[in-house]
Design a protein around this motif. Sequence first.
Motif, PDB file in Angstrom:
ATOM      1  N   GLU A  14       4.356  -3.497  -3.898  1.00  0.00           N
ATOM      2  CA  GLU A  14       4.785  -2.158  -3.507  1.00  0.00           C
ATOM      3  C   GLU A  14       4.501  -1.148  -4.605  1.00  0.00           C
ATOM      4  O   GLU A  14       4.025  -0.025  -4.346  1.00  0.00           O
ATOM      5  N   GLN A  15       4.764  -1.519  -5.862  1.00  0.00           N
ATOM      6  CA  GLN A  15       4.511  -0.606  -6.972  1.00  0.00           C
ATOM      7  C   GLN A  15       3.014  -0.326  -7.130  1.00  0.00           C
ATOM      8  O   GLN A  15       2.596   0.807  -7.366  1.00  0.00           O
TER       9      GLN A  15
ATOM     10  N   SER B  18       1.233   3.362  -6.736  1.00  0.00           N
ATOM     11  CA  SER B  18       0.399   3.983  -7.780  1.00  0.00           C
ATOM     12  C   SER B  18      -0.997   4.318  -7.254  1.00  0.00           C
ATOM     13  O   SER B  18      -1.581   5.348  -7.593  1.00  0.00           O
TER      14      SER B  18
ATOM     15  N   GLN C  38       3.898  -6.218 -12.074  1.00  0.00           N
ATOM     16  CA  GLN C  38       4.302  -5.249 -11.062  1.00  0.00           C
ATOM     17  C   GLN C  38       4.210  -5.879  -9.678  1.00  0.00           C
ATOM     18  O   GLN C  38       3.344  -6.720  -9.410  1.00  0.00           O
ATOM     19  N   SER C  39       5.079  -5.403  -8.799  1.00  0.00           N
ATOM     20  CA  SER C  39       5.065  -5.903  -7.427  1.00  0.00           C
ATOM     21  C   SER C  39       3.967  -5.206  -6.626  1.00  0.00           C
ATOM     22  O   SER C  39       3.373  -4.211  -7.057  1.00  0.00           O
TER      23      SER C  39
END
Length: 478
Positions: free
Chosen positions: A28-29, A33, A25-26
């Motif tokens: 930003e993700q 979350s 996952q990046s």
Amino acid sequence: MPAAMEATQAMDVDEAPLVPSEKPQSIEQLTLSSLQQAAEFFGNAPPDPVGAESRRIRTAYKHAEYAVVKDLPQITQQPLKNAYALTNAAVTAATDVKPAALPDASPGQIVRAGPVGPQPAFTPSGTPESGIARYQPSAAVMRRLPSRWPKPEWHAPWKNYRVISAHLGWVRAIAFDPGNEWFCTGSADRTIKIWDTASATLKLTLTGHVEQVRGLAVSPRHPYMFSAGDDKQVKCWDLEYNKVIRSYHGHLSGVYCLTLHPTLDILLTGGRDSVCRVWDMRTKAQIFALSGHDNTVCSVITQATDPQVVTGSHDCTVKLWNLAAGKTLSTLTFHKKSVRALALHPLQPAFASASADNIKKFSLPRGEFVHNMLSQQKAIVNCMALNEENVLVTGGDNGSIWFWDWTSGHNFQQTQTIVQPGSLDAEASIFAASFDITGTRLVTCEADKTIKMWRQDENATPQTHPLNFRPPRDIRRF
């Protein structure tokens, strides 16, 4: 057969399906979350009911902090020389508040003074009507209060007026006759010499020790003189016959200090065996061995009231003793270096202890720390002397002699002893010092084999020798 099994196992491993790996996952993700989890966790919390009110009070208080200097007169059009005067006038007008009159009080009634000057009115809810939380003048425009540190008394400077040279070794101890007619000195040449106080002429030389004499004391109630030295011996001299009449045996090493109890017929000695021993003057019996120090006991003082014994040691501690029980009352651990000298005030319930790190004052009977002296001698302090006029004298290992005002801790004079011709500059140590009974003469015993006598300068005045004193700002409380 085994080869066929290995081939079958290998085929099973090759045909096993691979598990697909998770996609990374990046940032930003991950951040999104994390924010979602925080919103779910704190979303159900009730809002702060007083949040708006507290913000309004804080804002009002922030305005009040600069209220006294917020509206100053405009000085941009005035000449520069008048700007300072106008600013001072504005600050004085903002801070000059007339004291409020106190209510009449009946005899025995305590009247407490409230705040002075105009105060903002407060509503029942606790918020001032003017929008100002509390009147607090800024520290920049408050008038400075005078220091509460006691101002030192003026003392005339001391000067050397006589040098006595008769000993053949370091002069290590001194004691005065209670009648102030003579004084005695002990030396590393193993002799005790008795001198006339007024003329400084030699009256008598006593021999008997086989090592240097380190401690001397003269009894005020008996014709006895006591001496102690590095030969582990403590001797009692009868001054009517000039002979040793008693010896006190018990020390396991050299004896460094000696003193007499002011009201009881007992003798106290301390030495390299880390013990202060209490002797019965008449029977030569050892009453107590005050043990507890971890190093040499090099100074001891005594008084008529509890604590009757105070000892200083090379283990950097000062101990107060209960003489009736022979036990420690308290241990003072304020020093970081060896405590080589103690001085008891003749009139006040207090004493001073000297070390290479500082000179400290303590109150009695509980041994509470009062304060440090306001300067550091930066030398190994070997001796101290104190008279009734609140003049404290300390002698250092480098030949420095400092004079202090007892009340304030101010160092009003510093002088350096001069070695006699033929001596090295390193032989300038001060080993012992004592005032006479009147407190007007000072006698120092030095490493250049001389005895020097000091007195105050009769021609000195507060005008010729002004008091240069500044109260301390950051006094050390340890």
